[in-house]
Design an enzyme around this catalytic site. Structure first.
Site, PDB file in Angstrom:
ATOM      1  N   GLN A 241      -9.713   9.165  46.007  1.00 21.72           N
ATOM      2  CA  GLN A 241     -10.447   7.695  45.011  1.00 21.72           C
ATOM      3  C   GLN A 241      -9.061   7.153  44.227  1.00 21.72           C
ATOM      4  OE1 GLN A 241     -14.148   8.736  43.145  1.00 21.72           O
ATOM      5  NE2 GLN A 241     -13.465   7.806  41.491  1.00 21.72           N
TER       6      GLN A 241
ATOM      7  N   SER B 296      -7.820  15.772  46.741  1.00 19.58           N
ATOM      8  CA  SER B 296      -9.571  15.914  46.603  1.00 19.58           C
ATOM      9  C   SER B 296     -10.395  15.187  47.298  1.00 19.58           C
ATOM     10  CB  SER B 296      -8.897  15.040  44.580  1.00 19.58           C
ATOM     11  OG  SER B 296     -10.370  15.054  43.675  1.00 19.58           O
ATOM     12  N   LEU B 297     -10.532  14.114  47.155  1.00 20.34           N
ATOM     13  CA  LEU B 297     -12.182  13.964  47.682  1.00 20.34           C
ATOM     14  C   LEU B 297     -11.170  13.557  49.067  1.00 20.34           C
ATOM     15  CD1 LEU B 297     -14.351  11.651  48.273  1.00 20.34           C
ATOM     16  CD2 LEU B 297     -13.209   9.566  48.245  1.00 20.34           C
TER      17      LEU B 297
ATOM     18  N   ARG C 298     -21.247  14.107  45.377  1.00 21.70           N
ATOM     19  CA  ARG C 298     -20.422  14.579  44.510  1.00 21.70           C
ATOM     20  C   ARG C 298     -19.776  13.292  42.963  1.00 21.70           C
ATOM     21  NH1 ARG C 298     -14.555  14.098  44.966  1.00 21.70           N
ATOM     22  NH2 ARG C 298     -13.790  16.083  44.415  1.00 21.70           N
TER      23      ARG C 298
ATOM     24  N   HIS D 218     -11.016  17.525  37.668  1.00 19.53           N
ATOM     25  CA  HIS D 218     -10.779  18.478  38.276  1.00 19.53           C
ATOM     26  C   HIS D 218      -9.665  19.334  37.026  1.00 19.53           C
ATOM     27  CE1 HIS D 218     -10.365  18.030  42.143  1.00 19.53           C
ATOM     28  NE2 HIS D 218     -10.285  16.353  41.760  1.00 19.53           N
TER      29      HIS D 218
ATOM     30  N   GLN E 124     -13.196  24.017  44.233  1.00 19.93           N
ATOM     31  CA  GLN E 124     -12.214  21.815  43.747  1.00 19.93           C
ATOM     32  C   GLN E 124     -12.216  21.407  42.575  1.00 19.93           C
ATOM     33  OE1 GLN E 124     -12.750  18.419  45.502  1.00 19.93           O
ATOM     34  NE2 GLN E 124     -10.934  18.754  47.360  1.00 19.93           N
TER      35      GLN E 124
END
Length: 336
Positions: free
Chosen positions: A11, A91-92, A116, A200, A249
Site C-alpha cells: 500500500q 506487507s500487502l 484486511r 505492523h 504479519q
C-alpha cells in the site's frame, strides 16, 4: 545461480490510471479486473482508472485495488512465459506473491484484502497511533530507540525496508519521543508519517484476530513457487503455515531487507518488481547494487523488462503454462 524473483508492491504505491494499459491491451488482464468487480460487488476497475487521490488512499479500497492491478500485470507477464524461481511482497504485496504462487485464488484474495484493510483501519482509533520513518540508523539502533521510548507508551519497529531506512509505529507520544531519541543518536531524519494507524505493531492485534476469522473461509493450495514471508524472511514451508503467517504479519515487523538478502543467498540475481511504483526496486538497489533490478507497471516498462529478461534467458516463450512446470529529495516509504 542466476535465479529470478518477482516482488510485489504494498500500500502506498497507488495512483490514478494504474493498470489501464494492461486492461486495454491484454484480454487476460481485463478478465482480472472483471473478476475483481464481481468479487467485490463494486467497480474497483473504475476506481483504479478514475478514482480520486482521496478515494484511492482509503485503506479498504487501496488494498484490493493494488492487488487487482498487480494480478492483471502478472497475467500479461505469464503470456510471455516468464516464471520466477521465488516470490515475495512487502506487507500487502505478500498476498500478490501468494496469488502468483497459485496458493491463493485471486477472487478470494481480493475480497480478503478489502476486509484486511478495513480491519487494519478500525483496529486503532484515529489519533491514537502513528508511525515514523527513521533514516540513518541501523536495525539494532532502531530497536534500542524503541526500547528507550517505550516508557512513554507502545512503540515498536514496524518495517526494516533497507539499510538506513526503518519505520516505527505505536502510540503517538511514544513515537514522537522515539523520533527525538533517534535524532540524538545520529539519525539523519526522523519524521512522522501521514498514516491512519500504527501498522505492523502489537496494537493491530484486533485486526489480526478478525483476519483470522476471514481466513477460516479461504482455501489454501500447495505453493507452486516458493514464497518468502515478511514475518521470518524465509520460505513458507507448507500451505498449512500460510494462514498463521498472514495473521502474524499484520502485527509483526516487516523484514524486507532480510527477505531480499535471503533470496540473494538462495541464488537470486534478478529481481522484477510487479505492480504500481518503483519503491521496492529502490530498496533492493540500496541492499545490493550489483543485482539486475527491473519493474513492470505500464506497457513501456513491460516491454523493456520482457526484452531484458529474454536477453538474460528467463523468458521461455509465449503462453507458457506455469501449472505444468511443477512445484518445487525524499526516499519513498512503504509500510503496508
Amino acid at each position: 545461480m542466476n535465479k529470478l524473483a518477482f516482488v510485489f508492491a504494498g500500500q502506498g504505491a497507488q495512483y490514478q490510471g494504474m493498470g489501464k494499459d494492461f486492461y486495454e491491451n491484454f484480454s487476460s488482464s481485463r478478465e482480472i479486473f472483471e473478476t475483481a468487480d464481481k468479487a467485490l460487488g463494486f467497480g474497483i476497475t473504475s476506481v483504479c482508472f478514475e478514482g480520486s487521490e482521496e478515494q484511492l488512499a482509503m485503506t479498504e479500497i487501496t488494498q484490493p485495488a493494488i492487488v487487482t492491478v498487480t494480478a492483471a500485470i502478472l497475467e500479461a507477464v505469464k503470456e510471455k512465459g516468464v516464471k520466477p524461481d521465488m516470490v515475495a511482497g512487502l506487507s500487502l504485496g505478500e498476498y500478490s506473491a501468494l496469488v502468483c504462487s497459485n496458493s491463493l485464488k485471486f477472487e478470494d484474495t481480493v475480497r480478503l484484502v478489502q476486509k484486511r484493510g478495513k480491519f487494519m483501519q478500525e483496529a486503532v482509533p484515529v489519533g491514537v497511533g502513528t508511525m515514523a520513518a527513521i533514516m540513518g540508523l541501523t536495525k539494532d539502533q532502531t530497536r534500542e530507540v524503541c526500547e528507550e521510548a517505550s516508557i512513554h507508551g507502545v512503540v515498536e519497529p514496524s518495517n526494516f525496508n533497507c539499510p538506513g531506512q526503518t519505520v516505527i509505529g505505536g502510540e503517538v507520544e511514544a513515537v514522537r519521543k522515539a523520533c527525538e531519541i533517534a535524532k540524538s543518536k545520529g539519525a539523519k531524519r526522523a519524521m512522522e508519517l501521514k498514516v491512519s494507524a500504527p501498522f505492523h505493531t502489537s496494537m493491530l492485534q484486533n485486526a489480526a484476530e478478525n483476519l483470522w476469522g476471514e481466513l477460516n473461509h479461504v482455501n489454501v493450495s500447495p505453493m507452486e513457487i516458493p514464497v518468502i514471508t515478511n514475518v521470518t524472511a524465509k520460505e513458507v514451508l507448507c500451505e498449512t503455515q500460510i494462514k498463521e503467517t498472514l495473521v502474524k504479519q499484520v502485527m509483526s515487523s516487516v523484514m524486507w531487507e532480510d527477505s531480499i538478502r535471503y533470496m540473494i543467498e538462495q541464488g537470486v540475481s534478478t529481481f522484477v518488481e510487479i505492480g504500481p511504483g518503483k519503491t521496492l526496486s529502490s530498496f533492493i538497489k540500496k541492499i545490493d547494487k550489483t543485482l539486475n533490478i527491473m519493474n513492470i507497471e505500464d506497457l513501456n516498462s513491460f516491454e523493456e523488462t520482457i526484452n531484458k529478461l529474454e536477453v538474460l534467458g528467463y523468458a521461455k516463450g509465449s503462453n507458457s503454462d506455469w501449472s505444468n512446470e511443477g512445484t518445487w529529495e525524499n526516499d519513498s516509504v512503504r509500510v503496508v
